[in-house]
Scaffold this active site. Structure first.
Site, PDB file in Angstrom:
ATOM      1  N   ALA A 212       0.835  -1.203   0.000  1.00  0.00           N
ATOM      2  CA  ALA A 212       0.000   0.000   0.000  1.00  0.00           C
ATOM      3  C   ALA A 212       0.863   1.242   0.000  1.00  0.00           C
ATOM      4  O   ALA A 212       1.893   1.296   0.675  1.00  0.00           O
ATOM      5  CB  ALA A 212      -0.910  -0.008   1.213  1.00  0.00           C
ATOM      6  N   LYS A 213       0.420   2.256  -0.749  1.00  0.00           N
ATOM      7  CA  LYS A 213       1.096   3.556  -0.710  1.00  0.00           C
ATOM      8  C   LYS A 213       0.435   4.376   0.390  1.00  0.00           C
ATOM      9  O   LYS A 213      -0.487   5.158   0.129  1.00  0.00           O
ATOM     10  CB  LYS A 213       0.972   4.260  -2.056  1.00  0.00           C
ATOM     11  CG  LYS A 213       1.986   3.777  -3.079  1.00  0.00           C
ATOM     12  CD  LYS A 213       1.845   4.494  -4.405  1.00  0.00           C
ATOM     13  CE  LYS A 213       2.522   5.842  -4.422  1.00  0.00           C
ATOM     14  NZ  LYS A 213       3.979   5.782  -4.630  1.00  0.00           N
ATOM     15  N   ILE A 214       0.884   4.148   1.612  1.00  0.00           N
ATOM     16  CA  ILE A 214       0.300   4.810   2.784  1.00  0.00           C
ATOM     17  C   ILE A 214       1.155   6.026   3.126  1.00  0.00           C
ATOM     18  O   ILE A 214       2.393   5.919   3.170  1.00  0.00           O
ATOM     19  CB  ILE A 214       0.256   3.836   3.981  1.00  0.00           C
ATOM     20  CG1 ILE A 214      -0.683   2.668   3.658  1.00  0.00           C
ATOM     21  CG2 ILE A 214      -0.139   4.551   5.269  1.00  0.00           C
ATOM     22  CD1 ILE A 214      -0.632   1.528   4.650  1.00  0.00           C
TER      23      ILE A 214
END
Ligand code: PPE
Length: 303
Positions: free
Chosen positions: A156-158
């Site tokens: 995930a691109k958190i």
């Protein structure tokens, strides 16, 4: 770095009015997910978003991993992205969709905090400089490791994940380098702060396997283009010293595109310039993204 309008929660607002409260949960705890997407001017005078569907899918994957419900469909988000480029009269640009816990709350569990969505598009040049793109950049192995796979999420691109990247970027910038390379917690090469990494040695091309790095969309595109050029890419772990003795090393990323690395830790890579495979890939990549290669028209969402 400014455009006229930003898409915020379903409608366009002037750039200066796209504001949030200082107690916004995401600002305090990094509870956001985002994408980085590029559009390019095409040879027919129009513009096209590169691999829009894949970016929107990854945005929704990031949301699922981070237990966020995006209050729009994939089609609505795709349309918002294209419309943001259109209303700002942009062609080549960088597009940043962001989904964030937009309510005001102190306390770590965000599940009751409203989710807000924005899409911005800005004029954007070469991420690591025009000269870097042409001649290669100087990189340094950071003393910060890429976060352990179970510390957060590599898929995930958190927003909060990027503190790890920021530490590495600050460290090597302070030492006078253009970009960092992070090792994973086992000591193997992982990726850049915002880029995947490839290397070529003895006529073979390699990249790190995805479990420890972001599954980059440029990475997957470059793997396909590499295959076309006759270099099927092998996914494998490697050590920093193998990078030192590789013939070529390069970064891939939406922002970084295909950026050759000419030096690592003060050691010259290959001939100390953009190598032949990286240059051939750049050549093909820029033709593909600007609509000059009909074989890859399906990677473009025309605006
Ligand atoms: N690894 C990381 C950690 C990463 O952030 C990116 C994208 C990549 C690999 C490459 O992924 P892709 O863009 O799908 O090929 N980094 C984004 C953020 C850069 C920024 O400074 O912000 C980007 O390139 O848009």
């Amino acid at each position: 770095m400014q455009a006229e309008k930003i898409w915020l929660d379903g409608s366009f607002v002037p750039w200066d009015q796209a504001r949030v409260h200082v107690m916004t949960h995401a600002l305090h705890y990094g509870t956001s997910i985002f994408e980085g997407i590029r559009a390019y001017g095409t040879k027919d005078g129009g513009a096209a978003v590169f691999r829009l569907q894949e970016h929107v899918d990854r945005l929704f994957d990031s949301a699922a991993i981070f237990r966020m419900e995006i209050p729009y469909t994939r089609e609505e988000i795709s349309e918002a992205i294209k419309e943001t480029v259109r209303v700002n009269n942009l062609k080549s640009c960088y597009i940043r969709p962001l989904v964030f816990r937009g309510g005001e709350k102190v306390g770590l569990n965000p599940l009751d905090v409203p989710v807000r969505v924005m899409v911005a598009a800005i004029p954007f040049g070469a991420y690591l400089g025009e000269e870097g793109l042409r001649k290669g950049i100087r990189a340094k192995i950071s003393s910060y490791n890429r976060s352990y796979i179970n510390s957060t999420s590599t898929k995930a691109k958190i927003g909060g994940n990027y503190v790890n990247s920021v530490f590495a970027a600050m460290e090597v910038a302070a030492d006078g380098y253009d970009e960092a390379i992070l090792l994973d917690t086992n000591g193997y090469v992982a990726e850049g702060p915002g880029e995947n990494i490839f290397w070529a040695r003895r006529g073979k091309v390699f990249t790190t396997p995805v479990p420890t790095v972001l599954e980059g969309i440029t990475r997957s595109s470059v793997m396909t283009l590499c295959e076309d050029l006759g270099y099927p890419v092998v996914e494998t772990h490697t050590t920093r010293d193998e990078l030192y003795i590789s013939d070529e090393v390069w970064f891939t990323g939406t922002a970084a595109e295909i950026t050759p690395i000419r030096e690592i830790d003060g050691i010259t890579i290959g001939k100390g310039e953009a190598g032949p495979i990286a240059r051939a890939l750049q050549d093909k990549f820029f033709k593909v993204v600007t609509g000059e290669d009909p074989a890859y028209e399906h990677w473009l969402a025309r605006i």
